[in-house]
Design an enzyme around this catalytic site. Structure first.
Site, PDB file in Angstrom:
ATOM      1  CG  ASP A  99      -2.208   0.860   0.921  1.00 48.77           C
ATOM      2  OD1 ASP A  99      -2.147   1.703   0.002  1.00 48.77           O
ATOM      3  OD2 ASP A  99      -3.222   0.709   1.622  1.00 48.77           O
TER       4      ASP A  99
HETATM    5  C1  NOJ Z   1      -3.967   3.934   0.006  1.00 49.19           C
HETATM    6  C2  NOJ Z   1      -5.162   3.046   0.152  1.00 49.19           C
HETATM    7  O1  NOJ Z   1      -5.099   2.364   1.391  1.00 49.19           O
HETATM    8  C3  NOJ Z   1      -5.298   2.016  -0.949  1.00 49.19           C
HETATM    9  O2  NOJ Z   1      -6.507   1.354  -0.799  1.00 49.19           O
HETATM   10  C4  NOJ Z   1      -5.171   2.666  -2.277  1.00 49.19           C
HETATM   11  O3  NOJ Z   1      -5.347   1.718  -3.294  1.00 49.19           O
HETATM   12  C5  NOJ Z   1      -3.812   3.323  -2.372  1.00 49.19           C
HETATM   13  N1  NOJ Z   1      -3.712   4.351  -1.351  1.00 49.19           N
HETATM   14  C6  NOJ Z   1      -3.530   3.927  -3.734  1.00 49.19           C
HETATM   15  O4  NOJ Z   1      -4.237   5.064  -3.922  1.00 49.19           O
END
Ligand code: NOJ
Length: 760
Positions: free
Chosen positions: A290
């Site tokens: 993430d």
């Molecule tokens: C953080 C989020 O937790 C995740 O779900 C998302 O896909 C990513 N950022 C990318 O934007």
């Protein structure tokens, strides 16, 4: 003698039984592709291999930390495997041109984006989609999203979020399918089918990404990014199954989560990423971290520097580093020194290249942007969004006013429409609206104005989050002039729901409840429409207004879908997939809880305990145990009755089920006993007793949407076999055990008359 035909069939059958997990990954087992990957790997320098492991956000930031600027240069040098948040398709094709024409080995980039519930055509938020209990419409929503996103060059979505969420305080409960693993599995499969289409290499297919692996939804206290403690049995029984189902459906990527899991951050967790994902499930795609979750290992306290963080994440199984830039800056010397084995690098690069091959990017790297003008907001896409919204509304209450239920509304009634959500186009989109535009969203005010003309009076009344009562007087006057009042209240989608949207209070925000009380005091019949990304505490409304409908955030077609539902052209059929609490102190609240040693059987939980015997049971002294509106619950404009449940047999043998033999069938007849057509969500629940470990008081094991004309009935049949009856037992084996089993078929998790059978 067995002839060769029969023999080869037997071999195939044997393989299918032995490799139930690997065979679904056919996209990852093509010998020609594997040979092409071998050849690329042979030509790659160490830096080019590491280059594939990096992902950067080009456009809008959805997390902390800065992106870099010189992407074109980096891509040309082969230092990037993926870009995301790229502003448009033209830019995507420009970067792709650099990758395939200027980089030494011409390896294409894979472009990602959070396409969560639609691309340009915004659908209801995922929690709402789950409330349809309709995998077909969920699949369709993902298909539409894939068709539109791919026409803008996006071939990879960071979706579906398959985190089980049992705590309504957690903002991201809006992004998933609620609290139940069985429903979660069905929805995970539906999304993957929709996104990835019949073949991933079709130009309108996009790669799915199951997230957040794993346990993110169990954040302590419902507080975003917080730690989780999930014992292995619970992890395998509840949190892992939707991921496994998505992989069986062919999902090619996963995202590792932010949270720590049992003390080991999920983005460096060898047990989940290594043992479970690669060894047991034989995953052959790739895992992306993430946003900066690799760098955050330092904050978690398991790395004192970036190099250690990168090594721990990478060796545990995170193949691609989203945004931390730590793989690029720190891994090379660690491979050279032997601190990380080269074989792990080849495995990671191979997984990434495999997905790029599966998407057909090596042969067709560019997006055909000419499709965009015909596919974006195409009429059938808008129709699907409307259908999804209509199926997602959950009618929570519909009391009689002057002898007949308040909803559907009478066509000639004069209506006051009040509340901050009645005309807020941007909130209709929900969180993660990607390319969805508020200008394209139909609000309820807009649709009702067209429909009712001067029979509609509108007054906003208040804002979503304010103490000012400046608008109360106008709203009260509007209510007094009308025959019926629709009050549209709820959450601020962008601020209070989705990522970083945890709430410690679950009431209507600001002074909205006070507005509701003021309007109700006029004595006019009130329909409360709740717009929220989570269950709210609606206890006051539940006992003071005639009708309540949970509308979630319904997407672009909100107004049209709501108006048709309010006036009865659509009969509500949504059912809850998360428990609605009576008080925030009940959270985490979920229907499939384990029994306790002191269940409060014969005690009146509506009253505080007065005697010792009433007190020393599992209860609160100041609140009931049950949900205000339970999992599976949802009313209709018609009524349904169920016949007694029948079973094909009263006993089955555990040994037979464990050997793969069929189980038993469960049948019930459901009848529409009202005067209009309607759709019931028929649900099958079980409870097992006498087992080596405690089993939930009820567990969903089947469901079916059934549409019935007035007076019509239908037999609904379910099967209970190994898949439904096995669980992780005291020896941590996933098996069917002898048990006495209760079975319910009903329209909610708290209804139905059980029948019983024995597993011997
Ligand atoms: C953080 C989020 O937790 C995740 O779900 C998302 O896909 C990513 N950022 C990318 O934007």
């Amino acid at each position: 003698m067995v002839n060769s035909h029969v023999r080869s069939s037997l071999v195939i059958l044997f393989c299918l039984i032995l490799l139930p997990r690997a065979w679904s990954q056919t996209w990852a087992n093509d010998p020609k592709t594997e040979a092409r990957i071998d050849s690329i790997l042979k030509q790659m320098t160490l830096e080019e291999k590491i280059g594939q492991l990096n992902q950067y956000s080009v456009g809008e930031a959805t997390g902390p930390g800065g992106s870099k600027e010189n992407y074109a240069d980096m891509v040309a040098k082969g230092e990037v495997g993926s870009l995301y948040n790229v502003p448009n398709g033209e830019k995507i094709n420009e970067f792709q041109k650099i990758a395939v024409e200027k980089s030494r080995l011409h390896v294409p980039l894979i472009f990602g984006l959070d396409v969560i519930h639609g691309y340009r055509t915004t659908f209801p938020v995922p929690l709402a989609l789950s409330a349809t209990w309709d995998p077909k419409i969920v699949e369709k929503s993902a298909r539409v999203a894939a068709i539109e996103a791919s026409a803008a060059g996006v071939r990879w979505t960071f979706s579906p979020m398959v985190d089980i969420a049992r705590d309504a305080r957690w903002g991201r409960i809006t992004e998933g399918a609620g609290e139940d693993p069985y429903l979660g599995e069905a929805m995970a499969r539906a999304y993957v089918r929709g996104y990835q289409g019949t073949s991933l290499s079709n130009p309108d297919s996009i790669a799915a990404c199951l997230k957040h692996f794993v346990g993110y939804g169990a954040a302590e206290g419902g507080r975003e990014y917080n730690s989780t403690e999930i014992p292995e049995r619970l992890l395998r029984q509840v949190y892992l199954p939707p991921f496994h189902a998505g992989l069986e459906q062919g999902a090619v990527t996963l995202m590792s989560a932010f949270n720590s899991l049992n003390g080991v951050p999920a983005s460096a967790n060898p047990f989940t990423l290594g043992q479970v994902l690669r060894k047991e499930w034989q995953f052959r795609g790739f895992v992306v971290s993430d946003w900066t979750s690799v760098a955050e290992l330092q904050n978690h306290g398991i790395a004192n520097d970036g190099a250690t963080a990168a090594r721990k994440a990478f060796t545990a199984g995170v193949d691609m580093d989203m945004e931390s830039n730590l793989y690029w800056t720190t891994l090379a010397p660690q491979f050279k020194s032997g601190a990380i084995p080269m074989a792990r690098l080849d495995e990671a690069v191979r997984g990434i290249l495999r997905v790029k091959f599966a998407l057909g990017l090596f042969d067709h790297p560019y997006a055909d942007l000419s499709r965009a003008s015909t596919v974006m907001l195409a009429p059938d896409h808008l129709a699907a969004s409307k259908q999804a919204a209509e199926e997602s509304f959950v009618l929570l209450k519909n009391d009689g006013v002057n002898g007949s239920p308040l909803l559907p509304l009478k066509a000639d009634a004069k209506v006051a429409l009040i509340g901050p959500l009645a005309d807020s186009a941007k909130d209709m989109l929900g969180s993660w609206s990607t390319e969805g535009k508020a200008d394209d969203a139909l609000t309820l005010r807009k649709t009702l104005t067209e429909r009712l003309g001067d029979k509609l009076i509108y007054a906003k009344g208040t804002d979503i989050r304010t103490d000012s009562e400046a608008g109360f007087a106008e709203a009260t006057t509007a209510a007094k002039e009308a025959d019926v009042v629709i009050v549209a209240l709820g959450e601020d989608a962008a601020w209070m729901t989705g990522e970083a949207g945890s709430r410690a209070h679950l009431g209507l925000p600001g002074n909205q409840e006070k507005l509701l009380e003021t309007i109700a005091a006029t004595g006019k019949p009130v329909v409360l429409l709740v717009f929220s990304g989570r269950p709210l505490v609606l206890d006051w409304a539940a006992s003071h207004v005639a009708a309540i409908m949970e509308c979630w955030f319904p997407g672009l077609q909100a107004g049209a879908a709501l108006a048709e539902t309010l006036y009865g052209q659509n009969n509500p059929s949504g059912h809850l997939t998360t428990s609605f609490p009576r008080a925030v102190g009940q959270e985490p609240l979920y229907y499939n809880q384990l029994p306790t040693g002191r269940p409060p059987k014969d005690v009146d939980l509506t009253q505080p305990p007065t005697a010792g015997t009433e007190k020393y049971v599992s209860r609160y002294v100041d609140e009931q145990n049950t949900a205000l509106y339970p999992f599976g619950f949802g009313l209709s404009y018609t009524t349904f009755t169920y016949s007694p449940v029948t079973l094909s047999s009263s006993t089955v043998r555990a040994a037979d089920l464990n050997a793969g033999k069929p189980g038993l069938t469960v049948t019930a007849e459901v009848r529409n006993t009202g005067s209009v057509a309607g759709t019931e969500v028929v649900q099958l629940y079980i409870n097992q007793r006498g087992t080596s470990v405690s089993r939930p008081i009820r567990e969903l094991k089947g469901f079916e949407r059934v549409t019935l004309q007035p007076g019509e009935s239908k037999r609904v049949q379910f099967t209970l076999g190994r898949d439904e009856l096995a669980f992780w037992n005291i020896d941590m084996k996933d098996v069917v055990e002898p048990a006495s089993v209760k079975v319910w078929v009903a329209g909610s998790s708290t209804e139905g008359q059980p029948v019983q059978f024995a597993v011997e």
